[in-house]
Design an enzyme around this catalytic site. Structure first.
Site, PDB file in Angstrom:
ATOM      1  N   SER A  56       0.843  -1.207   0.000  1.00 12.20           N
ATOM      2  CA  SER A  56       0.000   0.000   0.000  1.00 12.20           C
ATOM      3  C   SER A  56       0.875   1.253   0.000  1.00 12.20           C
ATOM      4  O   SER A  56       2.076   1.184   0.252  1.00 12.20           O
ATOM      5  CB  SER A  56      -0.853  -0.009   1.268  1.00 12.20           C
ATOM      6  N   ASP A  93      -1.526  -1.486  -3.798  1.00  5.95           N
ATOM      7  CA  ASP A  93      -2.878  -1.544  -3.244  1.00  5.95           C
ATOM      8  C   ASP A  93      -3.353  -0.112  -2.963  1.00  5.95           C
ATOM      9  O   ASP A  93      -2.639   0.668  -2.337  1.00  5.95           O
ATOM     10  CB  ASP A  93      -2.810  -2.353  -1.935  1.00  5.95           C
ATOM     11  N   ASP A 115      -7.359   3.834  -7.214  1.00  2.00           N
ATOM     12  CA  ASP A 115      -8.597   3.890  -6.444  1.00  2.00           C
ATOM     13  C   ASP A 115      -9.249   5.260  -6.591  1.00  2.00           C
ATOM     14  O   ASP A 115      -8.993   6.181  -5.825  1.00  2.00           O
ATOM     15  CB  ASP A 115      -8.293   3.582  -4.968  1.00  2.00           C
ATOM     16  N   GLY A 191     -10.581  -2.758   7.471  1.00  2.00           N
ATOM     17  CA  GLY A 191     -10.173  -2.594   8.870  1.00  2.00           C
ATOM     18  C   GLY A 191     -11.054  -3.365   9.831  1.00  2.00           C
ATOM     19  O   GLY A 191     -11.647  -4.392   9.492  1.00  2.00           O
ATOM     20  N   HIS A 226     -12.389  -6.456  -1.650  1.00  2.00           N
ATOM     21  CA  HIS A 226     -11.541  -5.828  -0.614  1.00  2.00           C
ATOM     22  C   HIS A 226     -12.227  -6.021   0.733  1.00  2.00           C
ATOM     23  O   HIS A 226     -13.382  -6.416   0.809  1.00  2.00           O
ATOM     24  CB  HIS A 226     -11.397  -4.330  -0.891  1.00  2.00           C
ATOM     25  N   GLY A 227     -11.485  -5.718   1.794  1.00  2.00           N
ATOM     26  CA  GLY A 227     -12.104  -5.719   3.129  1.00  2.00           C
ATOM     27  C   GLY A 227     -12.631  -7.084   3.525  1.00  2.00           C
ATOM     28  O   GLY A 227     -13.682  -7.205   4.138  1.00  2.00           O
ATOM     29  N   SER A 229     -11.299  -9.509   5.521  1.00  2.00           N
ATOM     30  CA  SER A 229     -10.788 -10.188   6.722  1.00  2.00           C
ATOM     31  C   SER A 229     -11.931 -10.712   7.587  1.00  2.00           C
ATOM     32  O   SER A 229     -13.036 -10.159   7.596  1.00  2.00           O
ATOM     33  CB  SER A 229      -9.916  -9.234   7.549  1.00  2.00           C
ATOM     34  N   ILE A 270      -6.654  -9.446   1.815  1.00  2.00           N
ATOM     35  CA  ILE A 270      -6.629  -9.656   3.271  1.00  2.00           C
ATOM     36  C   ILE A 270      -5.460  -8.882   3.869  1.00  2.00           C
ATOM     37  O   ILE A 270      -4.300  -9.130   3.518  1.00  2.00           O
ATOM     38  CB  ILE A 270      -6.416 -11.156   3.617  1.00  2.00           C
TER      39      ILE A 270
HETATM   40  P1  13P Z   1      -9.159  -6.023   5.402  1.00  2.00           P
HETATM   41  O1  13P Z   1      -8.992  -4.765   6.201  1.00  2.00           O
HETATM   42  O2  13P Z   1     -10.519  -6.608   5.608  1.00  2.00           O
HETATM   43  O3  13P Z   1      -8.105  -7.013   5.665  1.00  2.00           O
HETATM   44  O4  13P Z   1      -9.092  -5.615   3.870  1.00  2.00           O
HETATM   45  C1  13P Z   1      -7.848  -5.493   3.220  1.00  2.00           C
HETATM   46  C2  13P Z   1      -7.912  -4.766   1.932  1.00  2.00           C
HETATM   47  O5  13P Z   1      -8.927  -4.621   1.303  1.00  2.00           O
HETATM   48  C3  13P Z   1      -6.636  -4.257   1.391  1.00  2.00           C
HETATM   49  O6  13P Z   1      -6.805  -3.560   0.207  1.00  2.00           O
HETATM   50 ZN    ZN Z   2      -8.684  -2.536   0.096  1.00  2.00          ZN
END
Ligand code: 13P
Ligand code: ZN
Length: 324
Positions: A56, A93, A115, A191, A226-227, A229, A270
């Site tokens: 990132s 990322d 993005d 997050g 994305h997101g 986790s 993740i």
């Molecule tokens: P998480 O915060 O759910 O792990 O998502 C990671 C993500 O989308 C990175 O681009």
């Molecule tokens: Zn992301």
């Protein structure tokens, strides 16, 4: 400066073609330390899974693109020296500007995300198209995002309310921007701030209907989640038991990720699951070893713990034995 082919990396084109056909997803893991990168490599080498390494803009601030690219090359070298053939992509990322994406490409990234999800539709298309044009000359893949994920995104994008991806708009966006893959908003968020349990205690489901509709309108086009986790409670408990303070949150259950993969997702990002596992373990070990003077007291133990998490994610995404 490097071209990614000199580092032994590949772009995501072939990975995604195979994943879309085979109905699995390529795992995309953020890394912020050498032991985490080693844990990712341990897992993909054991499972023979393709992998996308996510770096990132914050990792860029921490290490610089040159160091990141050389770390990825070292990961690729581990694979080669073990006599294995596993495709590895290095992906920026949440790149937020054209310049960030161009800089990453110059340092050997094989794929970038631009993005523009916080921008109005036409501006998002224009920015994405500009990055795509530049990336084409270098054979680099480009991921874009349409819709807004709530929760904490880096560099300010996507904070606030969820805005689900509109399937008709997604098809138009794909056609006009020329992007190679599209991150969609179907109920996940970044997050720790994920989904809220329903009043009856059940968790809401992701919007598979939207995924299917996007799939219908853009058949076989690589969609990105994305997101994703899961946020294991055991790590939150450990963090809180050893001096941290994190409120109870619910992540995305792994069955839901598998279901999203069956509905057309071919890359799953993740980050947070790795962060909280390493942090929980670090807090515990430091509390138990108050006289420690060397961070290896925890880094050595974080690696196998992280590996165990990545092995499981690969199973959830169905990418094991898909490297060849
Ligand atoms: P998480 O915060 O759910 O792990 O998502 C990671 C993500 O989308 C990175 O681009
Ligand atoms: Zn992301």
């Amino acid at each position: 400066m490097y071209h990614y082919s000199e580092l032994g990396l590949v772009n995501t084109k072939e990975m995604f073609e195979k994943a879309c056909k085979g109905r699995y997803a390529v795992p995309a893991f953020n890394f912020i330390s050498i032991e985490q990168l080693n844990a990712i490599m341990d897992a993909v080498m054991e499972k023979k899974s393709p992998v996308i390494l996510l770096a990132s803009p914050n990792l860029h601030k921490q290490l610089g693109f040159e160091m990141i690219a050389c770390m990825a090359k070292a990961g690729v070298d581990r694979i080669k020296n073990a006599g294995l053939r596993i495709p590895v992509a290095l992906h920026l990322d949440h790149g937020m500007t054209f310049e960030q994406c161009a800089d990453a490409m110059a340092w050997g990234f094989s794929s970038v995300m631009i993005d523009g999800s916080a921008l109005p539709f036409e501006e998002n298309i224009a920015l994405t198209e500009r990055v795509v044009r530049y990336a084409r000359e270098r054979n680099v893949s480009v991921e874009a995002e349409l819709g807004v994920l709530s929760g904490a995104e880096e560099e300010g994008a996507g904070k606030g309310k969820t805005l689900y991806t509109d399937p008709a708009r997604a098809a138009e966006f794909i056609r006009r921007s020329g992007c190679d893959s599209l991150a969609v908003s179907v109920g996940t968020s970044h997050g720790l701030v994920k989904i809220k349990a329903n009043p009856d205690g059940t968790l809401p489901e992701l919007r598979y209907d939207l995924l299917r509709e996007i799939e219908e309108k853009a058949p076989g086009f690589p969609l990105v989640l994305h997101g994703a986790s899961t946020i294991e409670e055991r790590f939150l408990c450990m963090i809180n038991a050893y001096g941290g303070h994190i409120e109870a949150v619910a992540g995305i259950p792994e069955e839901q990720i598998s279901k999203a993969v069956r509905a057309g997702v071919c890359k799953v990002n993740i980050a947070t699951d790795g962060w909280i596992a390493a942090l929980a373990n670090t807090r515990k070990i430091l509390a138990e070893n108050p006289g420690a003077v060397d961070s290896r007291v925890f880094t050595l133990k974080n690696r196998p713990l992280l590996k165990e998490i990545y092995l499981r994610k690969i199973d959830v995404m169905g990418s094991g034995n898909k490297a060849e």
